[in-house]
Every structure is written in C-alpha cells, then in structure tokens.
Design an enzyme around this catalytic site. Structure first.
Site, PDB file in Angstrom:
ATOM      1  N   TYR A  10       2.419  -0.382 -12.700  1.00 42.87           N
ATOM      2  CA  TYR A  10       3.145  -0.414 -11.437  1.00 42.87           C
ATOM      3  C   TYR A  10       2.162  -0.289 -10.275  1.00 42.87           C
ATOM      4  CZ  TYR A  10       7.109  -0.741  -8.549  1.00 42.87           C
ATOM      5  OH  TYR A  10       7.971  -1.213  -7.609  1.00 42.87           O
ATOM      6  N   ARG A  60       9.200  -8.885   0.599  1.00 37.22           N
ATOM      7  CA  ARG A  60       8.365  -7.761   1.066  1.00 37.22           C
ATOM      8  C   ARG A  60       7.862  -7.001  -0.152  1.00 37.22           C
ATOM      9  NH1 ARG A  60       9.955  -2.213   1.632  1.00 37.22           N
ATOM     10  NH2 ARG A  60       8.842  -2.495  -0.280  1.00 37.22           N
ATOM     11  N   LYS A 100       9.063  -2.648 -12.812  1.00 39.62           N
ATOM     12  CA  LYS A 100      10.085  -1.609 -12.616  1.00 39.62           C
ATOM     13  C   LYS A 100      10.896  -1.413 -13.891  1.00 39.62           C
ATOM     14  CE  LYS A 100      10.381   0.501  -8.735  1.00 39.62           C
ATOM     15  NZ  LYS A 100      10.758   0.739  -7.365  1.00 39.62           N
ATOM     16  N   GLU A 152      15.214  -4.857  -5.129  1.00 42.36           N
ATOM     17  CA  GLU A 152      13.842  -4.361  -5.051  1.00 42.36           C
ATOM     18  C   GLU A 152      13.003  -5.224  -4.120  1.00 42.36           C
ATOM     19  OE1 GLU A 152      13.304  -1.590  -7.024  1.00 42.36           O
ATOM     20  OE2 GLU A 152      11.430  -1.471  -5.916  1.00 42.36           O
ATOM     21  N   ASP A 153      12.340  -4.585  -3.170  1.00 39.50           N
ATOM     22  CA  ASP A 153      11.397  -5.268  -2.283  1.00 39.50           C
ATOM     23  C   ASP A 153      11.970  -6.486  -1.556  1.00 39.50           C
ATOM     24  OD1 ASP A 153       9.671  -3.296  -2.858  1.00 39.50           O
ATOM     25  OD2 ASP A 153       8.187  -4.495  -3.905  1.00 39.50           O
ATOM     26  N   ASP A 156      16.276   0.929  -4.386  1.00 39.51           N
ATOM     27  CA  ASP A 156      15.307   2.015  -4.581  1.00 39.51           C
ATOM     28  C   ASP A 156      14.564   2.350  -3.291  1.00 39.51           C
ATOM     29  OD1 ASP A 156      14.058   3.904  -6.255  1.00 39.51           O
ATOM     30  OD2 ASP A 156      12.266   2.657  -6.278  1.00 39.51           O
ATOM     31  N   ASP A 157      14.247   1.335  -2.492  1.00 40.03           N
ATOM     32  CA  ASP A 157      13.486   1.583  -1.261  1.00 40.03           C
ATOM     33  C   ASP A 157      14.283   2.465  -0.303  1.00 40.03           C
ATOM     34  OD1 ASP A 157      11.369  -0.274  -2.042  1.00 40.03           O
ATOM     35  OD2 ASP A 157      12.894  -1.802  -1.748  1.00 40.03           O
ATOM     36  N   ASN A 204       2.592   5.109   3.157  1.00 45.29           N
ATOM     37  CA  ASN A 204       1.705   4.470   2.177  1.00 45.29           C
ATOM     38  C   ASN A 204       0.979   3.299   2.815  1.00 45.29           C
ATOM     39  OD1 ASN A 204       2.604   6.082  -0.006  1.00 45.29           O
ATOM     40  ND2 ASN A 204       4.407   4.786  -0.209  1.00 45.29           N
TER      41      ASN A 204
HETATM   42  P1  NAI Z   1       9.942   1.004   9.218  1.00 46.39           P
HETATM   43  O1  NAI Z   1       9.126  -0.035   9.861  1.00 46.39           O
HETATM   44  O2  NAI Z   1      11.374   0.736   8.925  1.00 46.39           O
HETATM   45  O3  NAI Z   1       9.888   2.344  10.158  1.00 46.39           O
HETATM   46  C1  NAI Z   1       8.742   2.835  10.804  1.00 46.39           C
HETATM   47  C2  NAI Z   1       9.181   3.781  11.918  1.00 46.39           C
HETATM   48  O4  NAI Z   1       8.027   4.412  12.450  1.00 46.39           O
HETATM   49  C3  NAI Z   1       9.900   3.118  13.078  1.00 46.39           C
HETATM   50  O5  NAI Z   1      10.964   3.931  13.515  1.00 46.39           O
HETATM   51  C4  NAI Z   1       8.843   3.078  14.177  1.00 46.39           C
HETATM   52  O6  NAI Z   1       9.425   3.190  15.461  1.00 46.39           O
HETATM   53  C5  NAI Z   1       8.056   4.326  13.861  1.00 46.39           C
HETATM   54  N1  NAI Z   1       6.695   4.249  14.378  1.00 46.39           N
HETATM   55  C6  NAI Z   1       5.790   3.273  14.218  1.00 46.39           C
HETATM   56  N2  NAI Z   1       4.656   3.576  14.866  1.00 46.39           N
HETATM   57  C7  NAI Z   1       4.827   4.768  15.424  1.00 46.39           C
HETATM   58  C8  NAI Z   1       4.027   5.612  16.219  1.00 46.39           C
HETATM   59  N3  NAI Z   1       2.778   5.273  16.554  1.00 46.39           N
HETATM   60  N4  NAI Z   1       4.542   6.768  16.634  1.00 46.39           N
HETATM   61  C9  NAI Z   1       5.786   7.132  16.302  1.00 46.39           C
HETATM   62  N5  NAI Z   1       6.593   6.390  15.544  1.00 46.39           N
HETATM   63  C10 NAI Z   1       6.125   5.219  15.121  1.00 46.39           C
HETATM   64  O7  NAI Z   1       9.160   1.418   7.912  1.00 46.39           O
HETATM   65  P2  NAI Z   1       9.719   2.210   6.629  1.00 46.39           P
HETATM   66  O8  NAI Z   1      10.208   1.246   5.600  1.00 46.39           O
HETATM   67  O9  NAI Z   1      10.637   3.278   7.093  1.00 46.39           O
HETATM   68  O10 NAI Z   1       8.389   2.863   6.029  1.00 46.39           O
HETATM   69  C11 NAI Z   1       7.640   3.813   6.756  1.00 46.39           C
HETATM   70  C12 NAI Z   1       6.547   4.376   5.871  1.00 46.39           C
HETATM   71  O11 NAI Z   1       7.124   5.166   4.850  1.00 46.39           O
HETATM   72  C13 NAI Z   1       5.691   3.312   5.179  1.00 46.39           C
HETATM   73  O12 NAI Z   1       4.334   3.637   5.322  1.00 46.39           O
HETATM   74  C14 NAI Z   1       6.100   3.418   3.740  1.00 46.39           C
HETATM   75  O13 NAI Z   1       5.009   3.152   2.884  1.00 46.39           O
HETATM   76  C15 NAI Z   1       6.522   4.862   3.632  1.00 46.39           C
HETATM   77  N6  NAI Z   1       7.459   5.065   2.508  1.00 46.39           N
HETATM   78  C16 NAI Z   1       7.153   6.009   1.561  1.00 46.39           C
HETATM   79  C17 NAI Z   1       7.965   6.204   0.456  1.00 46.39           C
HETATM   80  C18 NAI Z   1       7.639   7.274  -0.542  1.00 46.39           C
HETATM   81  O14 NAI Z   1       6.789   8.047  -0.357  1.00 46.39           O
HETATM   82  N7  NAI Z   1       8.316   7.399  -1.642  1.00 46.39           N
HETATM   83  C19 NAI Z   1       9.131   5.336   0.223  1.00 46.39           C
HETATM   84  C20 NAI Z   1       9.412   4.428   1.312  1.00 46.39           C
HETATM   85  C21 NAI Z   1       8.580   4.297   2.390  1.00 46.39           C
END
Ligand code: NAI
Length: 606
Positions: free
Chosen positions: A154, A207, A225, A297-298, A320-321, A462
């Site tokens: 994975y 994605r 998965k 997924e994705d 899952d996301d 991430n």
């Molecule tokens: P998204 O694009 O939907 O949301 C990002 C958010 O961060 C938006 O609200 C944006 O306004 C805000 N943002 C961006 N730049 C900023 C800054 N400089 N200051 C303040 N806020 C800011 O993205 P999503 O899907 O929510 O993912 C966000 C992160 O979470 C990714 O890095 C992803 O890898 C991580 N993630 C981790 C998971 C886990 O640990 N299991 C699972 C899903 C996501």
C-alpha cells in the site's frame, strides 16, 4: 477461468464422491459439512475461513484441479509444500522437485528474497508475482509481516506502482469499466469469475493518493486496498472485487504515452459521468444484491462528497477518505482521554485546515459528543473550532464561507493567525489538516504547552514533508509533555532518556474491520453510528503499556485482533439499528468475527 464452469467437467474418477458435493455447490451451499464448522464460514465454498482450518477441502478449479493445472492455480497451489500423499493423489509426481517444504519455510525464504531487493517497487512486484502464483502464501507473508509489508503493498509504494502500472504489470487484475462499456456494465460484472462478492473497492483514478489524476492506472489502489481487507480484516480474497472506472484522464503525460492502458480522452464530467456511475451502482445491486459493500476510493473531492451523499441511502457505501479518516482520528482522541482525563465534551478542539479531512473529522467528534451527552449536534459543534487560510472561522465570515464550513462559524472576534487562535480558544487538542508543512511553529506548540499539562497534537497532513510539525519538534517544544500522532509515520524519538512512540492515524486501522463487520452482519447500509462504534472499539484496544510509550493507537502487529473487535462492535450496531440481515444475531460477536476470518494456512487436500 470461471469457477462456475467447474461443474461441467468434473472428472469421472471423482464422480461418486463428488456428486453430492457438486449438487450442494450448485445450490450455493458450502461443500464443508456444516455440522462440523464452528459457526463461521457462511457459504465458505473454497475453505478460506478460520472455521475450516482443520477440515478436508476439495481443490476446485476447472475440474478437480490436479497435476499441472493445480500448480498453475494460485488459489490452490502450495508449491513445494504439497505433501507426498498429495503429490500421488493429485498427479504431481515429477512436476515438483523432491523436497517437501512447510508453509513456514516458504515464508522464511520469500521474506529473505523480498528483503534482498533495495528498491521498494521491486519488492512490490515480487509480492504481486507471489499473489499470482500462490495466494495463500502471499497472505501469509502479509499477515505475519504487516508493519514491514504494508508500505510495500500500500502507500507509499503502491503510488509509484500506479504511476508505472502500464509497464510493470504482466496480467490485468480487477475489472475495468470504461465509457466503452456504457449500457453493458451488468454484462461486464458477469464476466468476473467469482459470484459471491462481498466487498468492491472502486476508483475513477482522479486523485490517486497525493499523485493526482492517474486515470486507468489507478487500479493499483483498489487491488492494494482489497489485499488489506483480506490481510488485516479477514474478508476472503474470493469475495473481493477491485474495479476501476475509466472516464478518461486529464493527465496529459498519460494521454501522450504510447503505452498508456486507459481511454485516450479527457475526463467525462457532468451528466455523462454521473450516468455511468448510476448504471454501475444499479448493476452492482442487481448482480450482487443489497449486501455488497462498495468502497469509493481516491475520487476527487467534489465527486467523493456527491457520490457518498447520493448513494448512502440506497446502497451499502463507504468512503475511506472521508469516513475512515474521521473514524481513525476520533479513535485517537477517545484513546487519549485516558491521558487527558474527562470526556470529549470537556475538551476544546482546534483544527488547522477546514477541508474534506478537517470538517469530516470535526463532524464525527460533534456526533460522538452529542451521542454521549444527549446534547444536540449543533450545541456539540461549539466545542470545535476551525482555522482556514483566512484565519479563524467565525460568524462574521459566514456569508462568504463554503457550505461545509458554515456549521463551524461560531461567535468570536476575527483572528487571522493560528497562534492568536490557540491563545484565544485555548484548545486541549490541535489537529492539523491543512496540507501545509511546518505550520505548527515553535510559538504555536509552546502556546499549547503553556495552556495544557498534556497538549494533544495531531499533525495529520501527508506526506511527511507536509506534516504540520515533526514528532521531534512536538516532544522537544513541549518538554516531553505532548501526546503526538501524525498522518505519515515518524520514528520513535528519545527525549530526556524516555522513548516516545508517535502514533500514526492510519486508516488501515479502521476500514478492514469496519467492512468485515458489515459483511458478517449482512448490513445493508452504513450508518454514522457504526463509525462511532468502530472508533470506540479501536480506542479500547490501547492498553496501559501503549500509553506508557506515548501511544494512542495500538501497534499494527495486532491488527487482526483489533479488526475482530471493530467488526464485532460494528456488527452489534448494525443489529441494534435493524440494519443487519444475517439472523439470528450470534451471541458472541467477537468469536463469530474471528471464526469467519480468512486464514491463509494451507488446507489438506483429499
Ligand atoms: P482540502 O484541500 O480539502 O483541505 C485543506 C484545508 O486547509 C482547506 O480548508 C484550506 O483552506 C486549508 N489551508 C490550506 N492552506 C492553509 C494555510 N496556509 N493556512 C491555513 N489553512 C490552510 O484537503 P484534505 O483532503 O482535507 O486534506 C488535508 C490534509 O490532510 C492532506 O495533507 C492529507 O494528506 C491529510 N489527510 C490525512 C489523513 C490521515 O492522516 N489519515 C487522511 C486524510 C487526509
């Protein structure tokens, strides 16, 4: 080759003993004596569940597999582990060298050869080759070496595999449904060799992890998965179906690549896209019934939210996301209460990043608070604050906010920086979901440490480079008081003579057990309360020994046991909500889940 063709060419010499079995198989019944099973193994035709470990099974293929065919059948092949007796009775003499091995020895040998590869992609390819050659050995390796092999089958290695999918794969895996199949999707589903499908993982490749649009080459994701569904959750391999929906790609590099395996056109959108998805979802239900789980997924964010909202009331669907992430993070928060004290409602949560992950997690926390305290969700949301790129989300910004941010616009003066927000809101937990690295600065983390005896810091973005802070920073800036976890893994860190093990909020903790719970209860819908049940079961698996090392998630090495508990809790919720169809409800759901789990141990052939 279709297993349903099995029955046509049963060889004469097996005829007498097999006639009754054949008849029972035709009727969809297990060929294993139901009286001698221990409760699990509903229609376990191939002998895959733990309940059948000690029983004699028939190696079904086109005919009763024997000789060369048996060695080429990945479901039944055991390589050198065929016994002397089996070599005689299955016409294998001379087709194998004389040595007789055990599965354990084969595992040792394979692990040695996989460790000899320096390049992770080569390890991945070796694992995929093994899966095509000897399925049980593949799962034996994966189950017994989960922490080592998870990053291979994975993320992150599977991402590279998807990028190079066209050139590294020798044989197609899973089902491809493209715009060319419009109007014929039901027929395409019928081409799949297995009938009893329990879990489908589907992607449209738009994605893939953090790698963007990989079109048809996203197939590596559903395949990976589902391997985890089997290895970590216990769903039988024969009941898993990976699907890639190909509506084109906007990745110009792929479109220009002469070896690209997908449709050579820009992505279909709007009605054309949703019509194909609608036909797919209808065909799935028509072919497999109500109880097949479809995991999205994705998909790109816009489609992910829309598809989940559209199908959650009519199909058994899970994203899952969105949902898996929320559930795994909530589990970490619930577990950390043992260290922080109090209930979730006694704490305040501040999110940095208000997108898909942030708002999804926030909503599940609010639901848990509301369920536990009987206060309305609207009231529970007031314990949770979010900061986006424009600062703290407050009511004066409401008009200009995207719809999914509006519920979080509480009354407060506008604040533009995270540091100001931490000082004003005084959260117990700071959760990073911004996708922007190094944003939990020294000032911010020190402010958390000034407010809290044990500041809870989750840097979820991430990959590792995007984490809001590192484990080392969290521990040193709080003088070893932080409870830390992250999205990407960090190595253990020693501070002042104490070794801290950072927790990883890895979705792989939740989805296999959750899906298995849905399968064993025959659930027909996923309800948010099942996500809460999954979180609680995971949190309950954290012991004092783990807490002492700073962990708020149990080690992944125990994942099968963890999954059985998650599955049991989810199934219990399904029965409670009247959404379970496998009746009567087993008395001991943990035992039942364990007995239904796939085990990779070789069976003895008659
Ligand atoms: P998204 O694009 O939907 O949301 C990002 C958010 O961060 C938006 O609200 C944006 O306004 C805000 N943002 C961006 N730049 C900023 C800054 N400089 N200051 C303040 N806020 C800011 O993205 P999503 O899907 O929510 O993912 C966000 C992160 O979470 C990714 O890095 C992803 O890898 C991580 N993630 C981790 C998971 C886990 O640990 N299991 C699972 C899903 C996501």
């Amino acid at each position: 080759m279709r297993r349903s063709h099995i029955l046509r060419s049963v060889k004469k010499r097996f005829k007498c003993t097999m006639d009754s079995s054949v008849k029972r198989m035709k009727e969809g019944e297990s060929v294993i004596d139901p009286k001698s099973t221990v409760g699990g193994g509903v229609a376990d035709v191939y002998g895959e569940d733990r309940a059948t470990e000690d029983q004699l099974v028939t190696p079904w293929t086109v005919s009763v597999a024997s000789g060369y065919t048996l060695l080429r059948d990945p479901h039944h092949n055991k390589g050198l582990a065929f016994t002397e007796r089996e070599r005689d009775s299955h016409y294998l003499r001379g087709l194998l060298p004389p040595a007789v091995s055990t599965q354990e020895l084969q595992e040792k040998k394979l692990m040695q050869s996989i460790r000899n590869y320096d390049v992770p992609l080569h390890k991945y390819m070796a694992m995929m080759d093994l899966e095509e050659r000897n399925e049980r050995l593949f799962y034996k390796l994966l189950i017994n070496n989960v922490e080592e092999l998870l990053p291979i089958v994975y993320t992150p290695t599977v991402g590279e595999a998807c990028q190079k999918y066209g050139s590294i794969f020798k044989r197609p895996q899973g089902l491809y449904i493209s715009l060319k199949e419009k109007g014929k999707i039901l027929e395409v589903l019928k081409n799949w060799p297995e009938r009893s499908i329990q879990v489908i993982v589907v992607t449209d490749g738009e994605r893939i992890l953090g790698l963007g649009d990989l079109g048809c080459q996203g197939m590596g994701i559903p395949v990976g998965k589902l391997a985890l569904y089997t290895a970590l959750g216990g769903v039988r391999p024969s009941a898993c179906l990976p699907i890639t929906i190909d509506v084109g790609t906007n990745n110009q590099k792929l479109l220009d690549d002469e070896f690209y395996i997908g449709l050579r056109q820009k992505r279909a959108t709007g009605k054309e896209y949703y019509d194909l998805l609608e036909e797919f979802m209808a065909a799935v239900k028509q072919n497999y019934g109500e109880k097949v789980l479809v995991q999205f997924e994705d998909f790109a964010n816009h489609n992910a939210f829309e598809l989940l909202a559209k199908y959650k009331t009519s199909h058994l669907v899970f994203n899952d996301d969105i949902q898996g992430t929320a559930s795994v993070v909530l589990a970490g928060l619930v577990a950390s209460l043992k260290l922080l004290g109090g209930n979730l409602a006694d704490h305040t949560f501040l999110f940095f990043g208000a997108g898909e992950a942030g708002t999804g997690i926030a909503e599940l926390i609010a639901l848990e608070i509301s369920t536990k305290t009987n206060i309305p969700v609207e009231e529970a949301r007031k314990k949770i604050w979010l900061v986006d790129s424009k600062g703290l989300i407050v009511s004066s910004r409401k008009e200009s906010l995207q719809h999914f941010k509006k519920p979080w616009a509480h009354d407060h003066e506008p604040l533009s920086t995270l540091l100001d927000a931490v000082k004003a809101i005084k959260p117990s937990a700071l959760i990073g979901t911004s996708g922007v690295g190094q944003t939990f600065t020294k000032d911010v983390v020190e402010a958390m440490a000034a407010i809290n005896k044990k500041p809870l810091i989750m840097a979820l973005s991430n990959p590792t480079t995007q984490a809001e802070c590192t484990a080392e920073q969290a521990y040193t800036w709080t003088e070893g008081r932080a409870i830390f976890s992250s999205g990407s893994p960090f190595d253990p860190y020693e501070y002042n003579g104490k070794t801290f093990i950072p927790g990883q909020a890895n979705n792989a903790y939740i989805f296999p057990g959750l899906g298995f719970g849905l399968v064993i209860s025959g659930a027909i819908r996923v309800h948010d309360e099942m996500l809460l049940a999954a979180s609680e079961a995971l949190a309950n698996q954290v012991t004092q020994e783990h807490y002492d090392k700073g962990m708020i998630y149990p080690p992944l090495t125990n994942i099968r046991k963890i999954s059985a508990h998650i599955a049991a809790n989810v199934a219990a919720k399904a029965y409670e909500l009247g959404l379970a169809t496998r009746l009567p409800r087993p008395a001991d759901l943990v035992k039942y889940a364990e007995s239904c789990m796939y085990t990779p141990n070789y069976r003895n052939y008659r």
